[in-house]
Write an enzyme that holds these catalytic residues in place. Structure first.
Site, PDB file in Angstrom:
ATOM      1  N   ARG A 181       0.819  -1.208   0.000  1.00 52.38           N
ATOM      2  CA  ARG A 181       0.000   0.000   0.000  1.00 52.38           C
ATOM      3  C   ARG A 181       0.857   1.265   0.000  1.00 52.38           C
ATOM      4  NH1 ARG A 181      -5.382  -0.994   1.581  1.00 52.38           N
ATOM      5  NH2 ARG A 181      -5.607   1.116   2.399  1.00 52.38           N
ATOM      6  N   GLU A 230       0.037   5.028 -20.663  1.00 55.65           N
ATOM      7  CA  GLU A 230       0.194   4.006 -19.622  1.00 55.65           C
ATOM      8  C   GLU A 230       1.625   3.469 -19.582  1.00 55.65           C
ATOM      9  OE1 GLU A 230      -0.667   1.189 -16.600  1.00 55.65           O
ATOM     10  OE2 GLU A 230      -1.421   3.162 -17.158  1.00 55.65           O
TER      11      GLU A 230
END
Length: 612
Positions: free
Chosen positions: A27, A485
């Site tokens: 995270r 991307e």
């Protein structure tokens, strides 16, 4: 962003919490800490750096406890250091708190507490909250549960918190608003975490806490109330997640594992939805809204980062097939520019985690204007899945690497299925094209597998460009979002400056950067823009740029004019992003590894961005 793990039961809490914190490292964080309660009282241990640094700090400490809380912090208020790390004590060190989110009115609360003589040890908003809770408890002589409830009625902002008290070793109190929190229910034990990954080893029974809910565990009993103190019936769900899905499985990094999982994850995003032999495409979440979608005057897509790029791909596909105008918005900007939203608009919100704060805020704004909201996310039970009117899970499985790979292709796959289904309903594509697209979709996983066989070749190319300081990525049409991307992936994990542009825009500025030291990546597969992009390649080569080109298998023209070629199989134009994005993921991965980067946990980044 930030990670919470807490436990109360009969097991040793500290090793369980530390293992859970390691599962949440993806995270993103800059410090870690634990609080434990035993015969020596309530003790907090915390350290700047990784969980392993915390483990070293814990050597030779008395860590015996069956209740504890742990946290990995991603800095917002106050620099990353030992003092600002969580957990935080209350003023009298009787309480400890861990907190994800931001308390927006912390300063006014802090000033009032300072006037009462409170002494703060950190710069964080989280410490202010635990001081505030303790102050209420002392002023009103109420229970800790009631003090938490009263405090949260005064708090402005987002939070997921877990609180423990020196006075009760059987008790934990948790609450959430706009930040995820899941409770694992075991036999005479309870687990709290930011997501299910630390819990799955111990139980599959979980409760996803809703906004403005408070959970109290005491003496082995769980109670949930809302901020108005109304009892809430807990809804226990079964996790579908398997433990092996969050392990590396022999790969050097989660990112590499997840890149190579894409034949499976793309297939899973179509499983039960596409039957090419019978010409059937059914998305259950869309079924109640197909008539509304067929009549839609406008679709708005919101997302952040990679999800925004998936939305850009969807814009091309929806407009090409379904002939519905599409606008793609950064969720972070959408809510602040007073957008024009009509009650008959259809809003698609894209998020891997289903917890992205900006996307959630955009959803809430659109809902307030009467729009219908459709969610595309990966995590079952996530906030976006619960906040939207309907939706479709991508079924990509857990994505641990911070840089999104399989989530991107799964999102594009689901969005493409939506576009085909709506186009078929509207009659804007022929039956022949409809069946052709379904057949091509079903073949995509095996074609992705073919692309992955070029990994060693891509690794060789990456080695050549390991020391580059800049990259340009160029594409046209559907390959323009792929260029964006690809550039993002390289920036995220290698820390090389990279930019993506529509190839035709190169002449309007970026061409000034082209020289023999500038690597240029062209996504140049055979489609309606092929001849144009060949001209763009020649313009770069005329200025001595070094060109890496993604081409369609069997292309004989482009390989003769560029420096390096990576082939992908032929498919229908609208599906090409599912193939052309794969080599760019591998290129960024290998460049980053060769530069010695922490691929799975790149600096300053968080997997789930749960604060604005």
């Amino acid at each position: 962003m930030c990670g919470i793990v807490a436990y109360v039961g009969y097991r040793e809490a500290c090793p369980l919490i530390l293992k859970g914190l390691k599962r949440l490292e993806y995270r993103g964080y800059d410090s870690a800490g634990v609080a434990l309660l035993n015969g020596d009282g309530l003790k907090i241990y915390k350290k700047k750096g990784k969980v392993v640094d915390l483990e070293n700090e814990l050597q030779n400490k008395d860590l015996h406890a069956t209740v504890g809380i742990g946290h990995t912090r991603w800095a917002t208020h106050g620099e990353p250091n030992d003092v600002n790390a969580h957990p935080h004590y209350s003023n009298h060190k009787k309480l400890a708190i861990i907190h994800n989110g931001i308390i927006e009115n912390y300063d006014s609360l802090k000033q009032a507490l300072l006037k009462k003589g409170h002494e703060f040890r950190s710069q964080t908003d989280s410490e202010v909250l635990v001081h505030f809770i303790e102050d209420i408890q002392q002023e009103t002589h109420c229970s800790l549960e009631e003090a938490v409830r009263l405090a949260l009625q005064e708090v402005v902002g987002a939070y997921a918190i877990v609180l423990m008290s020196e006075d009760d070793p059987t008790q934990l109190i948790a609450a959430r608003k706009s930040s995820p929190l899941v409770i694992g229910v075991g036999k005479n034990e309870f687990f709290f975490a930011s997501d299910a990954t630390p819990i799955i080893e111990y139980t599959k029974d979980v409760i996803y806490l809703d906004d403005n809910q408070i959970a109290l565990v005491r003496n082995g009993e769980l109670k949930i109330v809302n901020l108005e103190n109304e009892r809430q019936a807990p809804y226990i769900q079964k996790l579908e997640l398997e433990l092996e899905a969050i392990e590396k499985g022999g790969y050097d990094h989660f990112m590499l594992k997840e890149i190579f999982e894409q034949p499976r994850s793309i297939a899973d995003s179509m499983r039960g939805r596409v039957n090419s032999e019978e010409g059937i495409l059914q998305l259950g979440g869309l079924s109640d809204y197909m008539d509304q979608l067929a009549d839609a005057k406008r679709i708005i897509i919101v997302g952040c980062g990679t999800s925004w790029h998936a939305g850009l791909v969807a814009e091309y596909v929806f407009e090409e097939l379904a002939r519905i105008p599409v606008e793609v918005e950064y969720a972070s900007e959408f809510r602040y520019r007073n957008p024009i939203i009509h009650a008959d608009d259809f809003v698609i919100a894209i998020s891997q985690s289903g917890e992205t704060a900006d996307t959630l805020a955009a959803i809430q704004l659109a809902k307030s204007k009467g729009a219908t909201i459709f969610g595309v996310c990966n995590v079952v039970g996530s906030s976006i899945a619960r906040e939207t009117h309907a939706g479709a899970y991508t079924h990509a499985g857990p994505e641990i690497g911070v840089a999104s790979t399989k989530a991107f292709t799964a999102q594009v796959t689901v969005l493409t299925q939506m576009a085909i289904a709506i186009a078929h309903k509207r009659g804007t594509i022929t039956e022949e094209l409809y069946k052709q697209l379904l057949t091509e979709l079903v073949n995509i996983p095996s074609k992705v597998g073919q692309v992955l066989k070029a990994a060693d070749r891509i690794k060789e190319i990456a080695y050549i460009f390991t020391y580059a300081r800049n990259f340009i990525y160029l594409g046209r049409g559907l390959n323009f979002p792929v260029a964006l991307e690809g550039a993002l992936k390289l920036k995220e994990i290698s820390y090389i400056h990279a930019e993506g542009y529509p190839a035709a825009e190169m002449k309007h500025g970026p061409i000034a950067l082209i020289d023999e030291d500038m690597p240029v990546v062209f996504i140049a597969t055979k489609d309606s823009s092929y001849e144009k992009i060949v001209s763009n390649i020649q313009e770069v080569k005329a200025r001595k740029g070094r060109v890496i080109s993604i081409v369609t298998e069997g292309d004989t023209l482009i390989p003769g004019m560029v420096d390096f070629v990576i082939e992908v199989p032929e498919t229908h134009d609208i599906l090409i992003p599912l193939l052309s994005s794969i080599p760019l993921q591998l290129l960024s991965y290998y460049v980053a590894v060769m530069r010695g980067r922490n691929v799975d946990q790149p600096r300053n980044l968080a997997k789930s961005v749960t604060v604005e």
